[in-house]
Scaffold this motif. Structure first.
Motif, PDB file in Angstrom:
ATOM      1  N   ALA A  47       0.837  -1.208   0.000  1.00  0.00           N
ATOM      2  CA  ALA A  47       0.000   0.000   0.000  1.00  0.00           C
ATOM      3  C   ALA A  47       0.866   1.249   0.000  1.00  0.00           C
ATOM      4  CB  ALA A  47      -0.927  -0.025   1.212  1.00  0.00           C
ATOM      5  N   VAL A  48       1.956   1.235   0.831  1.00  0.00           N
ATOM      6  CA  VAL A  48       2.876   2.384   0.848  1.00  0.00           C
ATOM      7  C   VAL A  48       3.552   2.544  -0.508  1.00  0.00           C
ATOM      8  CG1 VAL A  48       4.958   3.298   1.905  1.00  0.00           C
ATOM      9  CG2 VAL A  48       3.235   2.185   3.329  1.00  0.00           C
ATOM     10  N   ALA A  49       4.017   1.418  -1.064  1.00  0.00           N
ATOM     11  CA  ALA A  49       4.661   1.488  -2.379  1.00  0.00           C
ATOM     12  C   ALA A  49       3.691   1.990  -3.438  1.00  0.00           C
ATOM     13  CB  ALA A  49       5.203   0.105  -2.758  1.00  0.00           C
ATOM     14  N   SER A  50       2.433   1.574  -3.328  1.00  0.00           N
ATOM     15  CA  SER A  50       1.429   2.039  -4.281  1.00  0.00           C
ATOM     16  C   SER A  50       1.209   3.542  -4.156  1.00  0.00           C
ATOM     17  CB  SER A  50       0.118   1.282  -4.044  1.00  0.00           C
ATOM     18  OG  SER A  50      -0.885   1.755  -4.912  1.00  0.00           O
ATOM     19  N   ALA A  51       1.209   4.037  -2.892  1.00  0.00           N
ATOM     20  CA  ALA A  51       1.052   5.480  -2.697  1.00  0.00           C
ATOM     21  C   ALA A  51       2.242   6.236  -3.272  1.00  0.00           C
ATOM     22  CB  ALA A  51       0.872   5.774  -1.207  1.00  0.00           C
ATOM     23  N   GLN A  52       3.459   5.706  -3.015  1.00  0.00           N
ATOM     24  CA  GLN A  52       4.643   6.354  -3.574  1.00  0.00           C
ATOM     25  C   GLN A  52       4.636   6.311  -5.096  1.00  0.00           C
ATOM     26  OE1 GLN A  52       7.933   4.353  -1.739  1.00  0.00           O
ATOM     27  NE2 GLN A  52       7.658   5.365   0.258  1.00  0.00           N
ATOM     28  N   MET A  53       4.219   5.181  -5.639  1.00  0.00           N
ATOM     29  CA  MET A  53       4.128   5.078  -7.098  1.00  0.00           C
ATOM     30  C   MET A  53       3.107   6.066  -7.653  1.00  0.00           C
ATOM     31  SD  MET A  53       5.252   3.629  -9.813  1.00  0.00           S
ATOM     32  CE  MET A  53       6.134   2.198  -9.196  1.00  0.00           C
ATOM     33  N   LYS A  54       2.002   6.236  -6.935  1.00  0.00           N
ATOM     34  CA  LYS A  54       0.995   7.200  -7.354  1.00  0.00           C
ATOM     35  C   LYS A  54       1.554   8.612  -7.331  1.00  0.00           C
ATOM     36  CE  LYS A  54      -3.730   8.690  -6.337  1.00  0.00           C
ATOM     37  NZ  LYS A  54      -4.887   8.514  -5.427  1.00  0.00           N
ATOM     38  N   MET A  72       3.931   8.941 -10.200  1.00  0.00           N
ATOM     39  CA  MET A  72       3.215   9.062 -11.466  1.00  0.00           C
ATOM     40  C   MET A  72       2.576  10.428 -11.624  1.00  0.00           C
ATOM     41  SD  MET A  72       3.699   6.267 -13.131  1.00  0.00           S
ATOM     42  CE  MET A  72       2.421   6.381 -14.378  1.00  0.00           C
ATOM     43  N   SER A  73       2.159  11.035 -10.505  1.00  0.00           N
ATOM     44  CA  SER A  73       1.461  12.318 -10.596  1.00  0.00           C
ATOM     45  C   SER A  73       2.393  13.512 -10.639  1.00  0.00           C
ATOM     46  CB  SER A  73       0.511  12.457  -9.399  1.00  0.00           C
ATOM     47  OG  SER A  73       1.236  12.442  -8.183  1.00  0.00           O
ATOM     48  N   LYS A  74       3.658  13.370 -10.118  1.00  0.00           N
ATOM     49  CA  LYS A  74       4.555  14.524 -10.052  1.00  0.00           C
ATOM     50  C   LYS A  74       5.813  14.323 -10.890  1.00  0.00           C
ATOM     51  CE  LYS A  74       3.043  16.013  -5.444  1.00  0.00           C
ATOM     52  NZ  LYS A  74       3.465  16.307  -4.055  1.00  0.00           N
ATOM     53  N   ASP A  75       6.588  13.292 -10.560  1.00  0.00           N
ATOM     54  CA  ASP A  75       7.891  13.140 -11.198  1.00  0.00           C
ATOM     55  C   ASP A  75       7.788  12.729 -12.660  1.00  0.00           C
ATOM     56  OD1 ASP A  75       8.958  13.805  -8.777  1.00  0.00           O
ATOM     57  OD2 ASP A  75       9.312  11.739  -8.135  1.00  0.00           O
ATOM     58  N   ILE A  76       6.891  11.824 -12.932  1.00  0.00           N
ATOM     59  CA  ILE A  76       6.768  11.335 -14.314  1.00  0.00           C
ATOM     60  C   ILE A  76       6.422  12.460 -15.284  1.00  0.00           C
ATOM     61  CG2 ILE A  76       5.480   9.785 -15.831  1.00  0.00           C
ATOM     62  CD1 ILE A  76       7.565   8.404 -14.114  1.00  0.00           C
ATOM     63  N   PRO A  77       5.465  13.366 -14.970  1.00  0.00           N
ATOM     64  CA  PRO A  77       5.211  14.482 -15.914  1.00  0.00           C
ATOM     65  C   PRO A  77       6.439  15.358 -16.131  1.00  0.00           C
ATOM     66  CG  PRO A  77       3.379  14.228 -14.404  1.00  0.00           C
ATOM     67  CD  PRO A  77       4.457  13.333 -13.904  1.00  0.00           C
ATOM     68  N   GLN A  78       7.215  15.627 -15.019  1.00  0.00           N
ATOM     69  CA  GLN A  78       8.421  16.431 -15.195  1.00  0.00           C
ATOM     70  C   GLN A  78       9.426  15.718 -16.078  1.00  0.00           C
ATOM     71  OE1 GLN A  78       9.908  17.369 -11.327  1.00  0.00           O
ATOM     72  NE2 GLN A  78       8.103  18.583 -10.719  1.00  0.00           N
ATOM     73  N   LEU A  79       9.624  14.416 -15.825  1.00  0.00           N
ATOM     74  CA  LEU A  79      10.546  13.643 -16.656  1.00  0.00           C
ATOM     75  C   LEU A  79      10.088  13.602 -18.107  1.00  0.00           C
ATOM     76  CD1 LEU A  79      13.011  11.784 -16.822  1.00  0.00           C
ATOM     77  CD2 LEU A  79      11.534   9.868 -16.197  1.00  0.00           C
TER      78      LEU A  79
END
Length: 297
Positions: A184-191, A194-201
Motif C-alpha cells: 500500500a505504501v509502495a502504491s502510494a509512492q508510485m501514485k 506518477m502524478s509529479k515526477d513522471i510528468p516532469q521527466l
C-alpha cells in the motif's frame, strides 16, 4: 300428477344427487364422462408408483389420464396401464409411453410421438413403455462415485485441519499483512511518482527530443561531401609533409635525418659549454678593462 307422491320425489332427487356426485368425483379426477375419448394400453416392467387418474402429456400438453393399472399375472414382470386420450390425438406407429420420475417424488406419463404420417395405433392397441428416472437416476449413478470420494474427502479435511492448526500460519498471515501494508505504501509512492515526477521527466524528455530534432535538422544541412573532400585534402597534405620530412633532399629532412648534423650540433654545444665554464673560471683572460689603459699581453 297425483301419482307422483312425496316418496317418488325424494327418490328422484336422490338419484339426481347421486348422478351429480358421481359426475363431480370423476370430474375432479379429470374424467369427463360426456366427452368422447379413446383408450390405449401402455406396457411397462415397473410403473414406479404411477397412480390412477394421473395426467398424461404429449409435447408438454395434457392429452388424457390414466384410467386403470393392471398387473399381468400370466406374464409376471409386466404391467398394463390403461390410458384414456383425446379422440383428436393421433398416435403414429413407433411412438412410446415414458414414465418420468419427478423431483418431488411423483411420476408423470409422457407420450413420445413418432414421425410416421402413414401408420398409427388403433384404439385398444398396446404401446411400448419405458422408465426414465430423470435426475434421480443420475443421482443414483453418482452415489457410488460419491461413496468412493468420501474417504478422500475425509483425508483432505484431516490435512486441512492439520494445516490450519500449524502455529506458523498466524505468523505467515502477519507477514502477509505487513507485505500488504508495504504494498500500500509502495502504491502510494508510485501514485505520487506518477502524478509529479513522471510528468516532469516526460517534459524533459520532450525538450531533449526537440533538441535532437534541431541537431538532426542542422546535421541535414551539412555538406558532408565537401567536408570529406577537405579532410582528404588535409590528409594528403599531411602525407606529403611526412614524406618530405623523411626525405633527405631538403633542409628539414637533412635536419631530421642527417646524423652528422646532429653530432656537429652536439660538439658545438659541448664546446660552447666548455667555453662558458672557462669564461667563468678565467674572466680576465677574455675581458680587459683599465681606467688608464694597459699594454696588451
Amino acid at each position: 300428477m297425483k301419482y307422483i307422491t312425496k316418496e317418488v320425489r325424494i327418490g328422484i332427487a336422490g338419484i339426481i344427487a347421486l348422478c351429480i356426485l358421481i359426475y363431480g368425483i370423476n370430474w375432479l379426477k379429470g374424467i369427463h364422462m360426456f366427452q368422447p375419448s379413446s383408450y390405449f394400453y401402455a406396457k411397462f416392467e415397473n410403473v414406479n408408483g404411477l397412480t390412477k387418474s394421473s395426467p398424461v402429456f404429449a409435447d408438454g400438453v395434457r392429452v388424457g389420464i390414466v384410467r386403470d393399472i393392471l398387473y399381468d399375472y400370466t406374464n409376471p414382470g409386466n404391467v398394463l396401464v390403461e390410458v384414456e386420450l383425446d379422440t383428436e390425438l393421433r398416435i403414429p406407429k413407433g411412438s412410446s409411453a415414458e414414465l418420468v420420475a419427478e423431483l418431488m417424488g411423483g411420476v408423470r406419463m409422457n407420450i413420445l410421438l413418432a414421425n410416421n404420417p402413414r401408420e398409427k395405433y388403433m384404439v385398444g392397441d398396446t404401446i411400448p413403455g419405458t422408465l426414465n428416472n430423470g435426475m434421480m437416476e443420475s443421482v443414483a449413478e453418482l452415489m457410488p462415485e460419491i461413496k468412493n470420494m468420501l474417504p478422500k474427502m475425509d483425508s483432505i479435511l484431516t490435512s486441512l485441519n492439520t494445516i490450519l492448526g500449524d502455529k506458523s500460519i498466524p505468523a505467515t498471515l502477519h507477514s502477509v499483512e505487513k507485505t500488504t501494508a508495504n504494498l500500500a505504501v509502495a502504491s502510494a509512492q508510485m501514485k505520487n511518482l506518477m502524478s509529479k515526477d513522471i510528468p516532469q521527466l516526460t517534459n524533459k524528455l520532450n525538450i531533449i527530443g526537440d533538441n535532437f530534432v534541431v541537431i538532426s535538422n542542422s546535421l541535414k544541412e551539412i555538406d558532408y561531401k565537401a567536408t570529406f573532400q577537405k579532410i582528404d585534402a588535409t590528409l594528403s597534405n599531411v602525407k606529403t609533409i611526412t614524406e618530405k620530412l623523411n626525405n633527405k633532399d631538403n633542409t628539414v629532412g637533412l635536419l631530421l635525418n642527417d646524423p652528422n648534423l646532429y653530432n656537429n650540433l652536439n660538439e658545438t654545444t659541448a664546446n660552447a659549454a666548455s667555453l662558458l665554464e672557462d669564461l667563468k673560471a678565467n674572466p680576465k683572460r677574455y675581458v680587459h678593462f683599465s681606467l688608464f689603459g694597459k699594454k696588451n699581453k
